[in-house]
Design a protein around this motif. Sequence first.
Motif, PDB file in Angstrom:
ATOM      1  N   ALA A 133     -21.700  20.475 -17.505  1.00  0.00           N
ATOM      2  CA  ALA A 133     -20.306  20.261 -17.924  1.00  0.00           C
ATOM      3  C   ALA A 133     -19.768  18.956 -17.331  1.00  0.00           C
ATOM      4  O   ALA A 133     -19.051  18.207 -18.002  1.00  0.00           O
ATOM      5  N   ILE A 134     -20.137  18.682 -16.092  1.00  0.00           N
ATOM      6  CA  ILE A 134     -19.655  17.466 -15.433  1.00  0.00           C
ATOM      7  C   ILE A 134     -20.343  16.223 -16.002  1.00  0.00           C
ATOM      8  O   ILE A 134     -19.694  15.200 -16.233  1.00  0.00           O
ATOM      9  N   ILE A 135     -21.623  16.317 -16.241  1.00  0.00           N
ATOM     10  CA  ILE A 135     -22.320  15.171 -16.857  1.00  0.00           C
ATOM     11  C   ILE A 135     -21.691  14.866 -18.221  1.00  0.00           C
ATOM     12  O   ILE A 135     -21.445  13.704 -18.572  1.00  0.00           O
ATOM     13  N   ALA A 136     -21.384  15.902 -18.980  1.00  0.00           N
ATOM     14  CA  ALA A 136     -20.739  15.685 -20.283  1.00  0.00           C
ATOM     15  C   ALA A 136     -19.352  15.061 -20.093  1.00  0.00           C
ATOM     16  O   ALA A 136     -18.956  14.168 -20.847  1.00  0.00           O
ATOM     17  N   ASN A 137     -18.613  15.508 -19.075  1.00  0.00           N
ATOM     18  CA  ASN A 137     -17.297  14.902 -18.782  1.00  0.00           C
ATOM     19  C   ASN A 137     -17.421  13.407 -18.496  1.00  0.00           C
ATOM     20  O   ASN A 137     -16.635  12.599 -18.995  1.00  0.00           O
ATOM     21  N   ILE A 138     -18.395  13.051 -17.685  1.00  0.00           N
ATOM     22  CA  ILE A 138     -18.595  11.634 -17.351  1.00  0.00           C
ATOM     23  C   ILE A 138     -18.872  10.847 -18.636  1.00  0.00           C
ATOM     24  O   ILE A 138     -18.298   9.787 -18.887  1.00  0.00           O
ATOM     25  N   PHE A 139     -19.735  11.412 -19.445  1.00  0.00           N
ATOM     26  CA  PHE A 139     -20.081  10.772 -20.721  1.00  0.00           C
ATOM     27  C   PHE A 139     -18.822  10.619 -21.595  1.00  0.00           C
ATOM     28  O   PHE A 139     -18.582   9.564 -22.172  1.00  0.00           O
ATOM     29  N   GLU A 140     -18.027  11.673 -21.662  1.00  0.00           N
ATOM     30  CA  GLU A 140     -16.802  11.642 -22.473  1.00  0.00           C
ATOM     31  C   GLU A 140     -15.838  10.570 -21.988  1.00  0.00           C
ATOM     32  O   GLU A 140     -15.251   9.844 -22.788  1.00  0.00           O
ATOM     33  N   VAL A 141     -15.654  10.485 -20.673  1.00  0.00           N
ATOM     34  CA  VAL A 141     -14.715   9.502 -20.130  1.00  0.00           C
ATOM     35  C   VAL A 141     -15.203   8.088 -20.447  1.00  0.00           C
ATOM     36  O   VAL A 141     -14.440   7.230 -20.880  1.00  0.00           O
ATOM     37  N   GLN A 142     -16.500   7.855 -20.261  1.00  0.00           N
ATOM     38  CA  GLN A 142     -17.007   6.488 -20.422  1.00  0.00           C
ATOM     39  C   GLN A 142     -17.138   6.070 -21.880  1.00  0.00           C
ATOM     40  O   GLN A 142     -16.995   4.897 -22.209  1.00  0.00           O
ATOM     41  N   ILE A 143     -17.403   7.039 -22.763  1.00  0.00           N
ATOM     42  CA  ILE A 143     -17.662   6.667 -24.158  1.00  0.00           C
ATOM     43  C   ILE A 143     -16.366   6.412 -24.931  1.00  0.00           C
ATOM     44  O   ILE A 143     -16.399   5.859 -26.036  1.00  0.00           O
ATOM     45  N   MET A 144     -15.226   6.761 -24.332  1.00  0.00           N
ATOM     46  CA  MET A 144     -13.949   6.514 -25.017  1.00  0.00           C
ATOM     47  C   MET A 144     -13.823   5.060 -25.448  1.00  0.00           C
ATOM     48  O   MET A 144     -13.272   4.763 -26.508  1.00  0.00           O
ATOM     49  N   ALA A 145     -14.327   4.146 -24.610  1.00  0.00           N
ATOM     50  CA  ALA A 145     -14.218   2.719 -24.923  1.00  0.00           C
ATOM     51  C   ALA A 145     -14.871   2.387 -26.264  1.00  0.00           C
ATOM     52  O   ALA A 145     -14.397   1.518 -26.997  1.00  0.00           O
ATOM     53  N   LEU A 146     -15.967   3.104 -26.600  1.00  0.00           N
ATOM     54  CA  LEU A 146     -16.643   2.842 -27.873  1.00  0.00           C
ATOM     55  C   LEU A 146     -15.773   3.248 -29.060  1.00  0.00           C
ATOM     56  O   LEU A 146     -15.952   2.761 -30.166  1.00  0.00           O
ATOM     57  N   PHE A 147     -14.842   4.169 -28.824  1.00  0.00           N
ATOM     58  CA  PHE A 147     -13.921   4.582 -29.886  1.00  0.00           C
ATOM     59  C   PHE A 147     -12.653   3.717 -29.866  1.00  0.00           C
ATOM     60  O   PHE A 147     -11.669   4.026 -30.533  1.00  0.00           O
ATOM     61  N   GLY A 148     -12.688   2.667 -29.056  1.00  0.00           N
ATOM     62  CA  GLY A 148     -11.554   1.747 -29.020  1.00  0.00           C
ATOM     63  C   GLY A 148     -10.412   2.222 -28.139  1.00  0.00           C
ATOM     64  O   GLY A 148      -9.300   1.717 -28.230  1.00  0.00           O
TER      65      GLY A 148
END
Length: 272
Positions: A133-148
Amino acid sequence: MAGQLMDFHGIVMYQKAYRERDLLVKFFTAEAGKRMFFIRGAKKRGFKMTADLMPFTHGEYVGDIREPGLSFINAAKETENFTVISQDIAKNAYATYMMSLLDMAIPDNQLLGGWYRRLFYGLKLINDGLDEAIIANIFEVQIMALFGVEPNLRQCVVCGRTDLAFDFSESYGGLLCQQHWHLDPNRLKLDQRTIFYLRQFSAVDLTKLKTISVREETKQHLRQALDVIYADMIGVYPRSKRFLDQMMQWQTGFEQPNRQDETKQPPQNQQD
Ligand SMILES: [Zn+2]
């Protein structure tokens, strides 16, 4: 346009049946972005690459990369499966969600930049037993930039202070320090522990992460905060996330720990 025969590093995202005996297999590749491969005869008896093409398998392949259209795989050189992810319904669901986010964030055939490595290490960490769950959270936080969407999680967006309590403001696009909370009555009203981890997650290097431990209550707050941010600021809700949400409802709705027989298979072989 002619194809290009090349060695590539790939991670299998999903596969789906195609005609009677063939398969379509979608890969993240380090060298050529996301690609759909046509695998002729994959369902025939004696087919050699069955294990190499299972979801959550990664390794080195030789392929005929074509554009436009489907690519082909000539050989698998050395592959390995993230078997812990493959066999655990929760890890599988989180890993699938991470892959579908990356799938949605970058168009097919475009290079993934540093995201191939981040995905690989994210999956590896989950497979090694870190909290999915935490690894997915990290991914979610960082990938936001790709969605602008790149919320400022470093400092107060108004005054730049870092020494006061923070809250998250969607309308201001990031953190507000306590002195500026009055500017946004709709701020998310997150507790400081949740804020602390959101800030950590935005800066952590997945390729170097060794351990992580977050207590259960904070994990739930992080999940809620990211769900609100994703719904309001990002606007993507992959099917794999819907499955994840259902799974969490089952977990909280039933106390019996052993419900595997009654759970559905995660949508690992489907496209979002
Ligand atoms: Zn401020």
